[in-house]
Design a protein around this motif. Structure first.
Motif, PDB file in Angstrom:
ATOM      1  N   UNK A   7      10.753  44.901 -11.547  1.00 22.10           N
ATOM      2  CA  UNK A   7      10.380  45.698 -12.714  1.00 22.10           C
ATOM      3  C   UNK A   7      11.637  46.049 -13.510  1.00 22.10           C
ATOM      4  N   UNK A   8      11.478  46.353 -14.766  1.00 19.59           N
ATOM      5  CA  UNK A   8      12.631  46.728 -15.599  1.00 19.59           C
ATOM      6  C   UNK A   8      12.771  48.238 -15.716  1.00 19.59           C
ATOM      7  N   UNK A   9      11.789  48.978 -15.207  1.00 24.36           N
ATOM      8  CA  UNK A   9      11.823  50.443 -15.253  1.00 24.36           C
ATOM      9  C   UNK A   9      11.556  50.981 -13.855  1.00 24.36           C
ATOM     10  N   UNK A  10      12.004  52.197 -13.598  1.00 25.70           N
ATOM     11  CA  UNK A  10      11.604  52.872 -12.370  1.00 25.70           C
ATOM     12  C   UNK A  10      10.106  53.128 -12.423  1.00 25.70           C
ATOM     13  N   UNK A  11       9.431  52.855 -11.326  1.00 26.94           N
ATOM     14  CA  UNK A  11       7.981  53.027 -11.287  1.00 26.94           C
ATOM     15  C   UNK A  11       7.617  54.234 -10.426  1.00 26.94           C
ATOM     16  N   UNK A  12       6.702  55.039 -10.943  1.00 28.47           N
ATOM     17  CA  UNK A  12       6.105  56.098 -10.151  1.00 28.47           C
ATOM     18  C   UNK A  12       4.588  55.974 -10.295  1.00 28.47           C
ATOM     19  N   UNK A  13       3.885  56.309  -9.235  1.00 30.71           N
ATOM     20  CA  UNK A  13       2.428  56.178  -9.212  1.00 30.71           C
ATOM     21  C   UNK A  13       1.825  57.547  -8.909  1.00 30.71           C
ATOM     22  N   UNK A  14       0.757  57.892  -9.637  1.00 29.92           N
ATOM     23  CA  UNK A  14       0.127  59.200  -9.477  1.00 29.92           C
ATOM     24  C   UNK A  14      -1.375  58.999  -9.585  1.00 29.92           C
ATOM     25  N   UNK A  15      -2.054  59.118  -8.443  1.00 32.84           N
ATOM     26  CA  UNK A  15      -3.500  58.917  -8.418  1.00 32.84           C
ATOM     27  C   UNK A  15      -4.173  60.249  -8.095  1.00 32.84           C
ATOM     28  N   UNK A  16      -4.941  60.756  -9.043  1.00 35.60           N
ATOM     29  CA  UNK A  16      -5.543  62.091  -8.928  1.00 35.60           C
ATOM     30  C   UNK A  16      -6.894  62.015  -8.228  1.00 35.60           C
ATOM     31  N   UNK A  17      -7.262  63.083  -7.513  1.00 36.33           N
ATOM     32  CA  UNK A  17      -8.524  63.105  -6.781  1.00 36.33           C
ATOM     33  C   UNK A  17      -9.518  64.129  -7.251  1.00 36.33           C
ATOM     34  N   UNK A  18      -9.309  64.684  -8.441  1.00 34.16           N
ATOM     35  CA  UNK A  18     -10.197  65.764  -8.902  1.00 34.16           C
ATOM     36  C   UNK A  18     -10.544  65.626 -10.387  1.00 34.16           C
ATOM     37  N   UNK A  19     -10.343  64.462 -10.966  1.00 37.53           N
ATOM     38  CA  UNK A  19     -10.540  64.297 -12.408  1.00 37.53           C
ATOM     39  C   UNK A  19     -11.992  64.522 -12.810  1.00 37.53           C
ATOM     40  N   UNK A  20     -12.926  64.031 -11.995  1.00 41.83           N
ATOM     41  CA  UNK A  20     -14.334  64.153 -12.353  1.00 41.83           C
ATOM     42  C   UNK A  20     -14.866  65.571 -12.197  1.00 41.83           C
ATOM     43  N   UNK A  21     -14.069  66.471 -11.654  1.00 38.92           N
ATOM     44  CA  UNK A  21     -14.428  67.887 -11.589  1.00 38.92           C
ATOM     45  C   UNK A  21     -13.662  68.683 -12.640  1.00 38.92           C
ATOM     46  N   UNK A  22     -13.066  67.974 -13.612  1.00 43.06           N
ATOM     47  CA  UNK A  22     -12.350  68.651 -14.679  1.00 43.06           C
ATOM     48  C   UNK A  22     -10.875  68.872 -14.405  1.00 43.06           C
ATOM     49  N   UNK A  23     -10.330  68.217 -13.368  1.00 45.47           N
ATOM     50  CA  UNK A  23      -8.899  68.366 -13.029  1.00 45.47           C
ATOM     51  C   UNK A  23      -8.511  69.837 -12.924  1.00 45.47           C
ATOM     52  N   UNK A  24      -9.361  70.594 -12.243  1.00 43.37           N
ATOM     53  CA  UNK A  24      -9.214  72.050 -12.187  1.00 43.37           C
ATOM     54  C   UNK A  24      -7.855  72.497 -11.648  1.00 43.37           C
ATOM     55  N   UNK A  25      -7.292  71.743 -10.703  1.00 42.43           N
ATOM     56  CA  UNK A  25      -6.034  72.161 -10.076  1.00 42.43           C
ATOM     57  C   UNK A  25      -4.864  71.241 -10.428  1.00 42.43           C
ATOM     58  N   UNK A  26      -5.053  70.392 -11.435  1.00 42.23           N
ATOM     59  CA  UNK A  26      -3.973  69.487 -11.819  1.00 42.23           C
ATOM     60  C   UNK A  26      -2.739  70.247 -12.285  1.00 42.23           C
ATOM     61  N   UNK A  27      -2.948  71.344 -13.013  1.00 38.57           N
ATOM     62  CA  UNK A  27      -1.808  72.159 -13.467  1.00 38.57           C
ATOM     63  C   UNK A  27      -0.949  72.607 -12.294  1.00 38.57           C
ATOM     64  N   UNK A  28      -1.609  73.035 -11.215  1.00 35.08           N
ATOM     65  CA  UNK A  28      -0.871  73.498 -10.040  1.00 35.08           C
ATOM     66  C   UNK A  28      -0.027  72.371  -9.442  1.00 35.08           C
ATOM     67  N   UNK A  29      -0.614  71.176  -9.362  1.00 35.67           N
ATOM     68  CA  UNK A  29       0.108  70.048  -8.776  1.00 35.67           C
ATOM     69  C   UNK A  29       1.300  69.661  -9.647  1.00 35.67           C
ATOM     70  N   UNK A  30       1.090  69.595 -10.959  1.00 35.60           N
ATOM     71  CA  UNK A  30       2.181  69.218 -11.859  1.00 35.60           C
ATOM     72  C   UNK A  30       3.305  70.246 -11.825  1.00 35.60           C
ATOM     73  N   UNK A  31       2.945  71.507 -11.800  1.00 38.44           N
ATOM     74  CA  UNK A  31       3.954  72.567 -11.811  1.00 38.44           C
ATOM     75  C   UNK A  31       4.717  72.618 -10.490  1.00 38.44           C
TER      76      UNK A  31
END
Length: 509
Positions: free
Chosen positions: A185-209
């Protein structure tokens, strides 16, 4: 000057040749490994992943972790501060001398299912192959064997086949292809697969922070949603926000005989449909005060891009079987870039074989508010609540209605709001956006569709809010994939196209 121009043209032609050669190598690898690729994908589809099924979500996450580790990706689970929340699956591949980092996002949870609504022979978590789409008379066929030729027009049916296990699979398969071809690859790769998107990503803010140091990057590339209805690949620079609300209208305390009390006792179903009808005119324009006031207008560049989007209105009317759309003459592409109010469902007593001659006690509607840039989720919902009040309703959020309230107010509605999130839009003229456009364009001869915003919703504003990072969505699924509904499917050629697209996006130049 001539030498400089000649050198530039030589570099350009070399880059085109190099990308063309890479595309050919990717296709050759895929053709030689189609059975193994689809077998792994079917294994992923076989695991129940309804967002509220804790056991199924854990099993799905474990399968994906194994997929990543088998590819040599350093993997870990990112938890939220709140206990019991589905983790995000994180992985990274650091490339020597790379100056930019890209995070690839998809989600591994799925919508709830009602197996009884799926076609005969098709179960949500027992994926099957069909020789065409159901709408075009497709029939179930045996699973392909290692020596079989796989028709790219076949479909795989199963929950999350398109939304969004296809996204997870295409991203990881793209990295697998590069690995097997020994191409860096020509860029550093990071992968992020979420498990709560269909419930409105209620706790995504907590994970990102909580994990913001680990999630530093120059760009998030989102794999979710369909390609354009024309079949062309598209790049999407924004998504709508979303907030749901439930309205329950109350009448008598107990069900009443419709003969003894009809014409006298208020009917909550009648009240509710009248209330809902007051919210939109015959062309679908929302009549709620201030509903469109906050919309941030498009830039000149976004307007030009929207004007070039292929017209598909006639195609979709034919495909979907109706003659008069809403919108007062505006196109589909224009209308999905406006805020909307949709009725997801209505319930009051029973119909069909369960119908009874009663006046029900209540009627309920689920509403879905789609938001565009400038709308605030809570503010937009409050406009609807204010409208309900303007129609003479006493509005409460309490679970039960007291006798005192019933005898005081002639019209009573309980309104319950979902969490909701705002829209997001990335500037199309960002240098990194232009690099993404160039990369996707190298995989096709047709001009890629550039869409200022997708009709669907994702909580992408959170990536800007918590990480200060732009997002660009590059979808892969066929437009007729039935996402969120029964008989969800993915066209096999869309999987192959997705792998090629994401290989190119891991080789940004």
């Amino acid at each position: 000057m001539k030498k400089v121009l000649l050198s530039f043209l030589l570099l350009q032609s070399t880059a085109i040749f190099s990308q063309s050669k890479l595309n050919e190598q990717v296709r050759n690898y895929r053709k030689a490994n189609e059975y193994a690729l689809l077998n792994e994908f079917k294994g992923l589809l076989s695991i129940p992943n309804v967002v509220y099924d804790t056991v199924g979500i854990q099993k799905t996450a474990s399968y994906i972790v194994k997929m990543m580790e088998d590819r040599g990706i350093k993997t870990t689970l990112l938890d939220a501060k709140t206990k019991g929340v589905p983790p995000a699956i994180y992985g990274e591949v650091l490339v020597p001398n790379a100056t930019q980092t890209v995070i690839f996002y998809a989600h591994y949870d799925g919508q709830p299912v009602n197996p009884n609504q799926w076609a005969e022979g098709i179960a949500p978590f027992k994926s099957v192959f069909l020789d065409a789409s159901l709408e075009k008379g497709g029939k179930i066929i045996p699973d392909p064997q290692p020596t079989d030729t796989i028709n790219p027009e076949w479909r795989i049916y199963g929950r999350s086949a398109s939304d969004d296990k296809a996204g997870v699979f295409s991203i990881l398969s793209a990295y697998q292809v590069l690995n097997k071809l020994e191409i860096k690859p020509t860029v550093n790769l990071k992968f992020f697969f979420e498990g709560e998107e269909e419930a409105g990503s209620t706790h995504l803010s907590e994970i990102l922070e909580k994990h913001k140091d680990k999630l530093k990057s120059d760009l998030w590339i989102i794999c979710d949603g369909p390609v354009h209805q024309s079949g062309k690949k598209q790049i999407v620079f924004g998504v709508r926000g979303d907030i749901g609300m439930e309205i329950k209208v109350f009448a008598s305390k107990r069900p009443l005989h419709s003969g003894h009390y009809g014409n006298w006792a208020p009917n909550p179903a009648n009240l509710l449909v009248k209330l809902l009808a007051s919210m939109k005119d015959d062309n679908g324009k929302v009549l709620i005060k201030g509903f469109y006031d906050d919309v941030v207008p498009f830039t000149d560049l976004e307007k030009k891009a929207l004007a070039k989007v292929p017209a598909v209105d006639d195609q979709m009317k034919q495909e979907l079987g109706f003659v008069r759309p809403e919108g007062g003459g505006k196109t589909l592409a224009e209308l999905i870039n406006l805020p909307s109010l949709n009725i997801n469902g209505i319930s009051s007593a029973n119909v069909g074989k369960m119908v009874a001659n009663v006046i029900p006690t209540s009627a309920t509607a689920a509403l879905d508010l789609r938001l565009v840039l400038g709308n605030d989720a809570q503010r937009q919902a409050q406009k609807v609540i204010d409208h309900i009040k303007s129609q003479g309703y006493y509005v409460t959020q309490n679970e039960s209605i007291t006798d005192e309230e019933r005898l005081k107010y002639p019209l009573i509605a309980r309104v319950v709001l979902g969490k909701g999130y705002n829209a997001q839009r990335t500037k199309m003229d960002l240098p990194i956006a232009q690099i993404v456009i160039k990369a996707v364009q190298t995989t096709v001869s047709d001009e890629v569709v550039l869409m200022p915003s997708l009709g669907g919703s994702l909580p992408l504003f959170l990536f800007e809010k918590h990480l200060g990072t732009p997002t660009i969505t590059v979808p892969i699924a066929n437009h007729d994939n039935n996402q969120h509904a029964e008989n969800e499917n993915i066209r096999i050629q869309n999987i192959w196209n997705g792998i090629e697209t994401y290989v190119a996006l891991m080789r940004l130049e």
